[in-house]
Design an enzyme around this catalytic site. Structure first.
Site, PDB file in Angstrom:
ATOM      1  N   GLN A 211      40.545  29.421  53.903  1.00 31.08           N
ATOM      2  CA  GLN A 211      41.389  28.950  52.806  1.00 31.08           C
ATOM      3  C   GLN A 211      42.047  27.620  53.186  1.00 31.08           C
ATOM      4  O   GLN A 211      42.725  27.027  52.360  1.00 31.08           O
ATOM      5  CB  GLN A 211      42.492  29.977  52.516  1.00 31.08           C
ATOM      6  CG  GLN A 211      41.986  31.296  51.997  1.00 31.08           C
ATOM      7  CD  GLN A 211      43.083  32.348  51.921  1.00 31.08           C
ATOM      8  OE1 GLN A 211      42.994  33.372  52.572  1.00 31.08           O
ATOM      9  NE2 GLN A 211      44.118  32.118  51.119  1.00 31.08           N
ATOM     10  N   PHE A 242      42.178  36.442  50.378  1.00 33.37           N
ATOM     11  CA  PHE A 242      43.364  37.268  50.155  1.00 33.37           C
ATOM     12  C   PHE A 242      44.479  36.977  51.155  1.00 33.37           C
ATOM     13  O   PHE A 242      45.314  37.847  51.426  1.00 33.37           O
ATOM     14  CB  PHE A 242      42.993  38.769  50.153  1.00 33.37           C
ATOM     15  CG  PHE A 242      41.973  39.112  49.100  1.00 33.37           C
ATOM     16  CD1 PHE A 242      42.302  39.034  47.750  1.00 33.37           C
ATOM     17  CD2 PHE A 242      40.683  39.471  49.442  1.00 33.37           C
ATOM     18  CE1 PHE A 242      41.361  39.317  46.772  1.00 33.37           C
ATOM     19  CE2 PHE A 242      39.731  39.757  48.463  1.00 33.37           C
ATOM     20  CZ  PHE A 242      40.077  39.676  47.122  1.00 33.37           C
ATOM     21  N   GLU A 246      43.915  32.251  55.649  1.00 33.21           N
ATOM     22  CA  GLU A 246      44.821  31.099  55.529  1.00 33.21           C
ATOM     23  C   GLU A 246      45.064  30.496  56.917  1.00 33.21           C
ATOM     24  O   GLU A 246      44.891  29.309  57.118  1.00 33.21           O
ATOM     25  CB  GLU A 246      46.148  31.517  54.878  1.00 33.21           C
ATOM     26  CG  GLU A 246      47.126  30.351  54.794  1.00 33.21           C
ATOM     27  CD  GLU A 246      48.381  30.626  53.982  1.00 33.21           C
ATOM     28  OE1 GLU A 246      48.410  31.592  53.209  1.00 33.21           O
ATOM     29  OE2 GLU A 246      49.340  29.843  54.123  1.00 33.21           O
ATOM     30  N   ARG A 324      59.965  34.482  52.045  1.00 30.30           N
ATOM     31  CA  ARG A 324      59.539  34.883  50.702  1.00 30.30           C
ATOM     32  C   ARG A 324      59.975  36.323  50.405  1.00 30.30           C
ATOM     33  O   ARG A 324      60.353  36.640  49.277  1.00 30.30           O
ATOM     34  CB  ARG A 324      58.024  34.717  50.512  1.00 30.30           C
ATOM     35  CG  ARG A 324      57.561  34.959  49.083  1.00 30.30           C
ATOM     36  CD  ARG A 324      56.104  34.557  48.851  1.00 30.30           C
ATOM     37  NE  ARG A 324      55.927  33.142  48.583  1.00 30.30           N
ATOM     38  CZ  ARG A 324      56.023  32.578  47.377  1.00 30.30           C
ATOM     39  NH1 ARG A 324      56.306  33.313  46.306  1.00 30.30           N
ATOM     40  NH2 ARG A 324      55.857  31.283  47.223  1.00 30.30           N
ATOM     41  N   ARG A 356      48.029  38.294  49.895  1.00 31.32           N
ATOM     42  CA  ARG A 356      48.400  38.247  48.471  1.00 31.32           C
ATOM     43  C   ARG A 356      49.844  38.703  48.194  1.00 31.32           C
ATOM     44  O   ARG A 356      50.148  39.895  48.245  1.00 31.32           O
ATOM     45  CB  ARG A 356      47.413  39.108  47.682  1.00 31.32           C
ATOM     46  CG  ARG A 356      47.261  38.693  46.221  1.00 31.32           C
ATOM     47  CD  ARG A 356      46.125  39.468  45.597  1.00 31.32           C
ATOM     48  NE  ARG A 356      45.693  38.877  44.344  1.00 31.32           N
ATOM     49  CZ  ARG A 356      44.597  39.256  43.689  1.00 31.32           C
ATOM     50  NH1 ARG A 356      43.846  40.217  44.151  1.00 31.32           N
ATOM     51  NH2 ARG A 356      44.272  38.674  42.561  1.00 31.32           N
ATOM     52  N   PHE A 358      52.408  37.431  50.037  1.00 27.97           N
ATOM     53  CA  PHE A 358      53.015  36.696  51.142  1.00 27.97           C
ATOM     54  C   PHE A 358      54.465  37.125  51.403  1.00 27.97           C
ATOM     55  O   PHE A 358      55.359  36.306  51.459  1.00 27.97           O
ATOM     56  CB  PHE A 358      52.938  35.196  50.809  1.00 27.97           C
ATOM     57  CG  PHE A 358      53.022  34.272  51.994  1.00 27.97           C
ATOM     58  CD1 PHE A 358      51.928  34.079  52.825  1.00 27.97           C
ATOM     59  CD2 PHE A 358      54.178  33.563  52.275  1.00 27.97           C
ATOM     60  CE1 PHE A 358      51.994  33.206  53.913  1.00 27.97           C
ATOM     61  CE2 PHE A 358      54.259  32.688  53.368  1.00 27.97           C
ATOM     62  CZ  PHE A 358      53.159  32.510  54.177  1.00 27.97           C
ATOM     63  N   GLU A 726      48.596  35.719  42.941  1.00 29.28           N
ATOM     64  CA  GLU A 726      49.317  36.775  43.657  1.00 29.28           C
ATOM     65  C   GLU A 726      50.197  37.677  42.783  1.00 29.28           C
ATOM     66  O   GLU A 726      50.266  38.878  43.037  1.00 29.28           O
ATOM     67  CB  GLU A 726      50.212  36.144  44.733  1.00 29.28           C
ATOM     68  CG  GLU A 726      49.455  35.401  45.809  1.00 29.28           C
ATOM     69  CD  GLU A 726      50.397  34.556  46.654  1.00 29.28           C
ATOM     70  OE1 GLU A 726      50.881  33.526  46.169  1.00 29.28           O
ATOM     71  OE2 GLU A 726      50.666  34.952  47.798  1.00 29.28           O
TER      72      GLU A 726
END
Ligand code: MTE
Ligand code: LUZ
Ligand code: MOS
Length: 773
Positions: A211, A242, A246, A324, A356, A358, A726
């Site tokens: 990603q 997903f 990343e 987050r 997904r 995060f 997400e």
């Protein structure tokens, strides 16, 4: 020049439910993934030798013994890494190959390079016999690490008002603890990189399922001790990411590149599913402790909460994940006085990472569990209690100081509760349960508010490159990656719209660090927001040049030139796009352009956790009905009604796919996907589909109704759409709470079943036993 003709009724390209650009290739099995690329002659294959123990001092590795195995060409350890032994995205605390210390069972210690993959794997499987280590005590759970004050990052605190005083003064008070499991991304295509030495070893081209091509480029360059311009990374598509690709595609990219450089041969590293499970991290499991004060109507007055994440052995992305989580604890609710404490516990397990949502799901589900408990304590319907606590005019500032500009929760919820017949079904279910001793039904509603933007301001930027060829066809390259979510389809729609072309005139090519530089990960659901805008910017630049030429020909103002249906018109005249492009080429007008976008208005103070981290919010709601067999614990979701806000959809077919898929993935996390580490050895015992259960088509709710909310985004996004990747995962909360509701039907009025997540059959039986007392 042609006379203007009556244009056929034009179907807009943006906003239409067009199929995914690769749908026909996906369903026919013809879409090439990294492993399907033709291997150049002489390609070698790598496999990783893994730590057999969770924690220890690495004494020696008998690499000679591995070197003597059939087919083995080379064996690499940490000492063979030319420069930096790190593949960590933010802190440099993530070794590519273990050096000095073994930090978790499954950690890569050495890489075997062999003539074929099977031989490489066979040699790597000797790891247990060649690794000599002195075992050290291992910390395997977040609570243990928290008790010992062992973290990968300093704790984070986010406070508003006077929570302690308001808790003390509250008429009702409830304390709780809860435990929530992690989740494996289970991308169908596993981690893979193919490294191809270029220019006699002076350059490196990587095909990588990632990603984040730019970060792969940087980390490979650091490992090789090279400048970034010698490394190029390409990704045409992933078979799912997903979040798992990343940051954590880096280890595989680095090993392949190090081996390819050392041997000056192409090297492919494709890990087996079991190794993928053992090596890489996943969604952080969380433990919670809370104390909440509320009034007789269930309005929250104050709440104090600890969120303890299992970060694993290194920091990876845990800092922004926890930030987050803290910024989603409020979900859709006004919390006047609140104190949140976030801890990223260091354990001897895989390093947990993006998945997904995060951290957002782990933050928001805590308040949903709290509100469910509050409603049960007061004997109120949880849907009523939720609605009473919604953000509303005058109560619309989040604990982190961002104003909630679109207050969609009320209208969206009213629409969903009506269309799903929530109130009627509530009484039908009560009647069913009264007459049914073993089978019990449950019903639950949960809302979603999800912040869109990377919560690290500078990541909210994107670039694109648009080429118009002299035949009028268009090739788009942008910084985002395609992982099945339909990003390339949406970006192509945006460019086709801008140039007034049918979608068939526009193609997106593989993501490539040598075309668009310094890109952010395709993550935080921002792919189409950022890259759609960047590609639109590029297309508009070309269009402006073409419009100027057309205006000259038509004898009208450039502003009056329109691009529609493959034609360009103005001043009562028109010509085909193709003819205009051919004329522009002869006039030596530049027919390609770059484009750039940076999300406006964001600011964030990461020490005080205050600011405006999100450009806007996406909203949603779910109503789920569960059927539980209280003798076996078996359960299923029999009906789900989803209503989700995607703004003015760029592509309703793709968006509905994302909403359904996100919901099922959230439901899987909370109801069946269970990770089990051996309590003594620390080995992940659920490392294959035989032991780790993800939802299948059979687990889809029998009645599954998905609707789009349909309000244009109040913020100026690409065609007023909203990100969709997400947020729908959080719709899955309603599945867990519906099962919990069914468990409650086994106990006395007002009981609160202690149901942990995932709500496996065992967890359901434990909860039922507890309320039956
Ligand atoms: N959909 C599919 N089919 N495959 C994926 O890997 N990843 C999800 C989501 N939807 C994913 C997916 C995650 S974690 C994110 S952040 C977004 O897609 C990323 O893409 P976008 O920003 O273009 O929506
Ligand atoms: N922040 C965020 C991030 O909100 N989502 C992400 O995926 C991310 N990735 C890296 C750093 N910050
Ligand atoms: Mo998604 S977790 O932001 O890759």
């Amino acid at each position: 020049m042609n006379k203007p003709e009556a244009l056929p009724l034009l179907q807009p390209v943006v906003g239409r439910p067009l199929p995914h650009e690769s749908a026909h290739l996906h369903v026919s099995g013809a879409a090439p993934y990294t492993d399907d690329l033709p291997e150049p002659a002489g390609t070698l294959h790598a496999a990783l030798g893994l730590s057999p123990i969770a924690h220890g001092r690495l004494v020696a590795v008998d690499l000679e013994r591995i070197r003597r195995q059939p087919g083995v060409v080379a064996v690499l350890g940490a000492a063979d890494i030319p420069a930096e032994n790190n593949c960590g995205p933010l802190l440099h605390d993530d070794p590519i190959l273990a050096a000095g210390e073994l930090r978790y069972a499954g950690q890569p210690v050495f890489a075997v390079i062999a003539t074929d993959r099977e031989l490489a794997r066979r040699a790597a499987a000797l790891a247990r016999q060649v690794i000599q280590a002195e075992p050290l005590p291992a910390v395997l759970t977040a609570l243990e690490a928290h008790a010992a004050g062992q973290y990968v990052l300093p704790p984070m605190h986010l406070t508003r008002g006077e929570p302690a005083a308001q808790l003390a003064a509250a008429p009702h008070r409830l304390q709780g603890r809860w435990s929530l499991g992690g989740q494996e991304q289970f991308y169908l295509e596993g981690q893979i990189s193919l490294a191809l030495p270029q220019e006699g070893g002076e350059g490196m081209l990587l095909h990588c399922s990632t990603q984040h091509p730019s970060e792969m480029q940087q980390l490979v360059a650091h490992a090789l001790g090279w400048q970034a311009h010698r490394v190029a990374v390409q990704c045409r598509r992933m078979g799912g990411g997903f979040g798992g690709k990343e940051s954590q595609s880096a280890l595989f990219a680095c090993v392949a590149a190090i081996a390819a450089l050392k041997l000056n041969r192409p090297v492919k590293l494709r890990v087996d599913r079991d190794d993928d499970f053992l090596i890489t991290g996943r969604r952080h499991g969380f433990d919670y402790r809370w104390d909440v004060g509320f009034d007789a109507d269930g309005r929250i007055l104050a709440v104090d909460v600890d969120l303890i994440a299992n970060a694993g052995h290194s920091a990876d992305l845990s800092a922004p994940v926890m930030a987050r989580a803290l910024c989603h604890f409020d979900n859709a609710y006004w919390l006047p006085h609140v104190a949140m404490h976030g801890y990223c516990a260091r354990t001897n397990t895989q390093s947990n990472t993006a998945f997904r949502g995060f951290g957002g799901p782990q933050g928001a589900i805590a308040i949903e569990m709290i509100l469910d408990g509050v409603a049960r304590r007061l004997g109120l319907d949880p849907a009523d209690v939720r609605q009473r606590n919604f953000y509303a005019a005058g109560q619309d500032v989040t604990p982190y100081g961002q104003q909630v500009e679109e207050l969609h929760a009320q209208a969206l919820t009213a629409q969903l509760l009506a269309s799903s017949r929530y109130a009627e079904r509530r009484s039908e279910i009560a009647a069913f349960n009264a007459a049914s001793a073993v089978l019990k039904k449950g019903l639950a509603f949960t809302p979603v508010k999800f912040g869109i933007s990377f919560n690290v301001v500078h990541l909210n930027q994107a670039g694109a490159l648009v080429h118009v060829y002299t035949d009028g066809s268009v090739l788009v390259n942008h910084g985002g990656t395609e992982m099945g979510q339909g990003l390339n389809t949406k970006v192509a729609q945006v460019v086709a719209h801008e140039l007034g072309l049918p979608l068939s005139s526009v193609r997106c090519s593989a993501t490539d660090t040598s075309k668009v530089a310094n890109t952010s990960a395709t993550a935080a659901s921002t792919g189409s927001d950022l890259n759609g805008k960047a590609a639109q910017d590029a297309a508009r630049r070309i269009k402006a040049r073409l419009a100027a030429l057309a205006a000259e020909r038509f004898g009208c103002a450039a502003e009056l030139v329109a691009f529609e249906g493959g034609r360009v018109s103005g001043g009562g005249q028109s010509l085909s796009f193709e003819d205009l492009v051919a004329a522009a080429y002869l006039k030596r007008i530049q027919l390609w352009s770059d484009g750039f976008y940076a999300t406006p208005g964001l600011h964030w103070d990461k020490t005080r956790l205050q600011g405006r981290p999100f450009y806007y919010y996406a909203w949603g709601g779910a109503v789920c009905e569960a059927l539980v067999d209280t003798l076996t614990g078996e359960n299923r979701i029999t009906r789900a009604d989803l209503l989700h806000d995607v703004g003015a959809s760029l592509n309703p077919a793709i968006d509905i796919g994302q909403i359904e898929g996100g919901f099922i993935q959230g439901m899987g996390w909370l109801t069946m996907e269970e990770l089990v580490w051996h309590p003594v050895t620390g080995l992940l015992t659920t490392h294959a589909p035989s032991t780790y259960k993800i939802p299948t088509a059979n687990d889809c709710p029998t009645e599954f109704r998905t609707e789009l909310f349909g309000m244009a985004n109040a913020s100026e996004t690409i065609h007023r759409s909203k990100a969709v990747g997400e947020p729908p995962l959080l719709l899955g909360f309603a599945a867990l709470l519906a099962i919990k509701d069914a468990c409650a039907a086994c106990g006395p009025e007002g009981c609160d079943p202690p149901l942990r997540a995932p709500a496996t059959a065992e967890a359901v039986l434990d909860a039922v036993d507890a309320v039956r007392g």
